[in-house]
Motif scaffolding. Structure first.
Motif, short mmCIF file in Angstrom:
data_model
loop_
_atom_site.label_atom_id
_atom_site.label_comp_id
_atom_site.label_asym_id
_atom_site.label_seq_id
_atom_site.Cartn_x
_atom_site.Cartn_y
_atom_site.Cartn_z
N LEU A 1 7.45 56.14 70.74
CA LEU A 1 8.44 57.12 70.78
C LEU A 1 9.82 56.59 70.89
O LEU A 1 9.95 55.74 71.76
N SER A 2 10.85 57.12 70.17
CA SER A 2 12.11 56.46 70.31
C SER A 2 12.92 57.67 69.59
O SER A 2 12.92 58.40 68.74
N GLY A 3 13.98 57.93 70.69
CA GLY A 3 14.90 59.03 70.50
C GLY A 3 14.39 60.39 69.93
O GLY A 3 14.93 60.86 69.13
N GLY A 4 13.24 60.65 70.73
CA GLY A 4 12.66 62.10 70.49
C GLY A 4 11.84 62.05 69.28
O GLY A 4 11.09 63.29 68.83
N SER A 5 11.66 60.92 68.50
CA SER A 5 10.90 61.10 67.29
C SER A 5 9.72 59.84 67.56
O SER A 5 10.22 58.94 68.06
N HIS A 6 8.43 60.40 67.09
CA HIS A 6 7.43 59.31 67.06
C HIS A 6 7.38 58.49 65.69
O HIS A 6 7.62 58.99 64.72
N TYR A 7 7.28 57.16 65.68
CA TYR A 7 7.09 56.29 64.70
C TYR A 7 5.62 55.61 64.60
O TYR A 7 5.12 55.01 65.65
N LEU A 8 5.09 56.12 63.52
CA LEU A 8 3.60 55.76 63.51
C LEU A 8 3.45 54.85 62.36
O LEU A 8 3.91 54.96 61.24
N ALA A 9 2.53 53.87 61.99
CA ALA A 9 2.05 53.01 61.18
C ALA A 9 0.78 52.62 61.24
O ALA A 9 0.26 52.29 62.38
N VAL A 10 0.37 52.49 60.01
CA VAL A 10 -0.97 51.82 59.78
C VAL A 10 -1.21 50.80 58.47
O VAL A 10 -0.39 50.92 57.59
N THR B 1 -11.78 41.91 50.93
CA THR B 1 -11.45 40.88 52.21
C THR B 1 -10.85 41.55 53.39
O THR B 1 -10.76 40.92 54.23
N LYS B 2 -10.53 42.73 53.37
CA LYS B 2 -9.91 43.58 54.19
C LYS B 2 -8.72 42.71 54.87
O LYS B 2 -8.46 42.68 56.14
N GLU B 3 -7.73 42.42 53.96
CA GLU B 3 -6.53 41.92 54.41
C GLU B 3 -5.40 42.63 54.32
O GLU B 3 -5.31 43.35 53.12
N LEU B 4 -4.51 42.56 55.11
CA LEU B 4 -3.30 43.60 55.13
C LEU B 4 -2.61 43.14 54.31
O LEU B 4 -1.93 41.87 54.02
N PHE B 5 -2.21 43.94 53.06
CA PHE B 5 -1.02 43.56 52.03
C PHE B 5 -0.01 44.55 52.12
O PHE B 5 0.91 44.17 51.40
N ALA B 6 0.10 45.78 52.93
CA ALA B 6 1.05 46.46 53.16
C ALA B 6 1.06 47.36 54.27
O ALA B 6 -0.05 47.43 54.85
N VAL B 7 2.19 48.18 54.68
CA VAL B 7 2.22 48.91 55.96
C VAL B 7 2.66 50.28 55.45
O VAL B 7 3.83 50.43 54.75
N LEU B 8 1.84 51.34 55.62
CA LEU B 8 2.36 52.77 55.61
C LEU B 8 2.71 53.37 56.89
O LEU B 8 2.05 53.16 57.66
N GLY B 9 3.98 54.18 56.90
CA GLY B 9 4.26 54.78 58.21
C GLY B 9 5.11 55.82 58.12
O GLY B 9 5.48 56.10 56.90
N CYS B 10 5.53 56.61 59.18
CA CYS B 10 6.32 57.75 58.97
C CYS B 10 6.95 57.77 60.48
O CYS B 10 6.57 57.41 61.62
N ARG B 11 7.88 58.50 60.19
CA ARG B 11 8.98 59.11 61.44
C ARG B 11 8.80 60.69 61.59
O ARG B 11 9.15 61.23 60.67
N ILE B 12 8.23 61.02 62.51
CA ILE B 12 7.79 62.71 62.85
C ILE B 12 8.89 62.89 63.90
O ILE B 12 9.11 62.57 65.10
N SER B 13 9.57 63.97 63.68
CA SER B 13 10.31 64.64 64.65
C SER B 13 9.70 66.10 64.99
O SER B 13 9.23 66.76 64.30
N GLY B 14 9.89 66.41 66.29
CA GLY B 14 9.39 67.48 66.98
C GLY B 14 7.96 67.51 67.27
O GLY B 14 7.40 68.57 67.33
N LEU B 15 7.34 66.29 67.28
CA LEU B 15 5.97 66.23 67.43
C LEU B 15 5.66 66.22 69.15
O LEU B 15 6.52 65.52 69.79
N GLN B 16 4.82 67.13 69.81
CA GLN B 16 4.45 67.02 70.97
C GLN B 16 3.73 65.87 71.26
O GLN B 16 2.94 65.40 70.47
N THR B 17 3.77 65.47 72.60
CA THR B 17 3.19 64.03 72.87
C THR B 17 1.52 64.19 72.80
O THR B 17 0.98 63.23 72.38
N GLU B 18 1.17 65.18 73.18
CA GLU B 18 -0.21 65.29 73.27
C GLU B 18 -0.76 65.54 72.06
O GLU B 18 -1.85 65.25 71.89
N ASN B 19 -0.09 65.64 70.88
CA ASN B 19 -0.69 65.71 69.60
C ASN B 19 -0.51 64.47 68.92
O ASN B 19 -0.61 64.32 67.54
#
Length: 651
Positions: free
Chosen positions: A111-120, A127-145
């Motif tokens: 959580l930074s500046g009131g926005s949640h940053y999530l990445a998967v 081979t299940k090797e990481l080749f990229a990262v997808l993420g988002c910045r969510i504004s107005g998300l309740q912490t419990e959610n």
């Protein structure tokens, strides 16, 4: 050439074991090979090159992704295998969470500046090797959610993977088809090249070689404009074969291709303002560059591999052209040797100088198909040129200073020359070119024993008429003609010396006898005068033989200046001289004799006198002969001597 956005990616994937079939050995027998694309995957070698594919997937994926309920704003981002953001590139916290996710290969959030940053992490299928990262910045998300939002992001990541592999399969299939198409095209090109090589090297005719190349290129590119610019004076009936102009064309692509000996190309527009590719490829053999193929091809009709094929075709055509040209030249040399041999035989068959000049003129006009021929010779004093043979009557026997015209240039430089167009470059004045209106000219010196004895000039009213082969052949023939002229001149000089008295420079008695004998058969009358210096022995005894010789020369000079050019003056013997007057009677003979006698008496020093005996003949004369004619003149001379000398008597 324009590249597909994934060309670099596909090239790298192929070269680094990409698109390999990943299989599990234990389940090999149970695999469904009807869906073999499911086993195609990327490897770690491909990760640095899949960014374009990730962005393309992201663009399509983002159009179908539903919004997450209970949020004010969602901004998605995509990063590569190292966690570096690809889109958007300016999101510091997003870049932080992406790197964290990439380093641990697990989902990450903060959580930074009131926005949640999530990445998967996005993992490869097998081979299940990481080749990229997808993420988002969510504004107005309740912490419990936040856990629910992370699950939603993971679901979006699985959907992104499905979209990615859909594009991945399409790209793979497209590449396979492209490779198959390119393979077919390459096989077609190899077949064309094989057929061309086989057919070209079977040709021994230059025109056939060039025609074959034109047909092949036209078959490959029906919409192309093709021409061949030749650097030498090669004449062809094909309008596509033209002359390569090098002077003042340094910036022209064809001139540069010829000088550099390599293929050049230029993107541009054709006359219809359509994209095209202009190509200049040299026609090269082992001995040099012969010309340049100039092509203008619609841009959509040509590929990079076609350029290599065109270059190989030009190389093959250059070798075949050179071989055919050498074959033609060998045949030409054989013909030239035969011609030289035959010409030399016929030239040496005559020792008469006039016949040599006339025969040489006729043969040169015939061999080179020239309209005008002029052979000049330097006079004995080396002061001027004399036209010895010419098919232009106005120039026959004409005289020119030795520094005049093209003969003067060749005489001073001792080098042959060829002129393609006299009107375009008439810095040298030439009566031959002006009077005949000629434009093409070849001039070569006649050199014998290192000395220029004359020149040969051949002219034609058509410009660019004579070829380099003509120019070279004329130089060879001129040496043989010059030698024949020298031999004939030497023979004439020997004959002159044999027929001439060395002291008096009058003809010898034998020559006079032969000429009078012929004239007795050809003419209707004639007159003979015998001149004898009175008391010549006494002069020799008194003054010496040197003074006697000088007096003899003085008398001979008076005789030569008194008689006509057609008359024959000779030393008959000792101090006796003879003059034969063709077509003259004894009356004219007596007049000439008196002129000589009077001039000798007044012009010699020391003064001497002469006595003259005259005889004549006509058709009515009986049994006339050289001997009888001389006998009668000798008797008349004896009469003049007996009568007191210094007089003329008629026999």
């Amino acid at each position: 050439m324009a590249k597909h956005p994934h060309d670099d990616l596909m090239t790298t994937l192929q070269g680094n074991a990409g698109f390999s079939l990943q299989t599990v050995d234990s389940n090999r027998k149970r695999m469904d090979y009807t869906d073999w694309l499911e086993f195609v995957d990327i490897t770690s070698y491909d990760y640095p090159y899949i960014s374009p594919l990730l962005l393309e997937t992201y663009e399509e994926w983002s159009k179908e992704l539903p919004l997450l309920p209970g949020t004010d704003e969602i901004v998605w981002f995509i990063a590569d295998y190292s966690g570096k953001l690809l889109l958007p590139q300016e999101m510091e916290e997003g870049n932080r969470v992406a790197r964290d996710c990439a380093s641990r290969c697990t989902a990450a959030s903060f959580l930074s500046g009131g926005s949640h940053y999530l990445a998967v992490p996005l993992l490869s299928r097998h081979t299940k090797e990481l080749f990229a990262v997808l993420g988002c910045r969510i504004s107005g998300l309740q912490t419990e959610n936040a856990p629910l939002a992370l699950s939603w992001v993971e679901m979006a990541g699985r959907y992104f993977l499905a979209c990615f592999y859909k594009f991945f399969k399409a790209l793979f299939v497209s590449d396979v088809l492209s490779l198959q198409h390119k393979s077919s095209q390459e096989e077609h090109r190899r077949n064309i090249l094989f057929q061309v090589v086989q057919k070209l090297h079977d040709q021994i005719d230059v025109d056939a070689v060039l025609t074959e190349v034109f047909e092949r290129i036209s078959g490959m590119f029906p919409g192309a404009e093709v021409e061949l610019l030749m650097s030498q004076d090669y004449l062809s009936r094909d309008p596509r074969v033209k002359s390569l102009q090098l002077q003042g064309e340094d910036d022209h692509m064809c001139a540069r291709a010829f000088m550099q000996g390599k293929m050049l190309q230029h993107e541009g527009l054709n006359e219809l303002r359509e994209p095209c590719l202009e190509i200049a490829v040299p026609l090269t053999g082992k001995q040099g560059v012969y010309g340049v193929f100039h092509l203008v091809v619609p841009r959509e009709d040509i590929e990079e591999a076609d350029l290599r094929l065109i270059e190989m075709l030009a190389d093959t055509a250059g070798s075949a052209f050179e071989n055919a040209k050498l074959y033609e030249q060998s045949n030409l040399l054989v013909s030239e040797f035969r011609l030289i041999n035959e010409l030399t035989k016929r030239l040496n068959g005559s020792l008469r100088l006039k016949e040599v000049f006339n025969f040489a003129t006729e043969e040169l006009l015939s061999i080179f198909h020239a309209e005008y021929c002029c052979i000049c010779q330097i006079d004995r004093g080396g002061e001027y040129f004399e036209v010895m043979a010419c098919n232009i009557p106005e120039l026959s026997k004409a005289h020119f200073p030795k520094d005049y015209g093209f003969s003067g240039v060749v005489y001073s430089t001792r080098e042959p020359m060829i002129l393609s167009d006299y009107k375009a470059d008439n810095k040298v004045q030439s009566k031959l070119m002006e009077d005949t209106g000629s434009r093409s000219l070849m001039v070569t010196p006649l050199i014998v024993r290192g000395e220029v004895i004359g020149t040969i000039m051949l002219a034609h009213r058509m410009e660019h008429f004579f070829s380099y082969e003509n120019y070279r052949l004329l130089q060879v023939l001129s040496s043989h003609i010059g030698l024949s002229i020298a031999n004939a001149s030497l023979h004439a000089e020997v004959q002159r010396m044999a027929n001439q008295d060395m002291l008096t420079e009058l003809y010898a008695r034998r020559y006079l006898d032969d000429r009078v004998s012929k004239m007795l058969r050809l003419h209707e009358k004639g007159c003979l005068i015998i001149v004898d210096i009175d008391s010549f022995k006494q002069i020799n005894d008194t003054y010496g033989h040197q003074v006697g010789d000088r007096i003899l020369k003085q008398v001979c000079a008076i005789i030569k200046s008194t008689v006509r050019k057609s008359d024959i003056s000779a030393r008959w013997g000792g101090e006796e001289l003879a003059i034969y007057l063709p077509e003259a009677d004894v009356h004219i003979g007596h007049q000439i004799a008196e002129k000589v006698r009077l001039r000798v008496a007044s012009e010699t020093d020391p003064q001497v006198t002469v006595s003259c005996g005259i005889s004549g003949w006509t058709l009515e004369s009986e049994k006339v002969s050289v001997e009888s004619l001389f006998y009668l003149a000798d008797m008349a001379l004896y009469k003049a001597k007996k009568s007191g000398r210094n007089q003329s008597c008629v026999g």
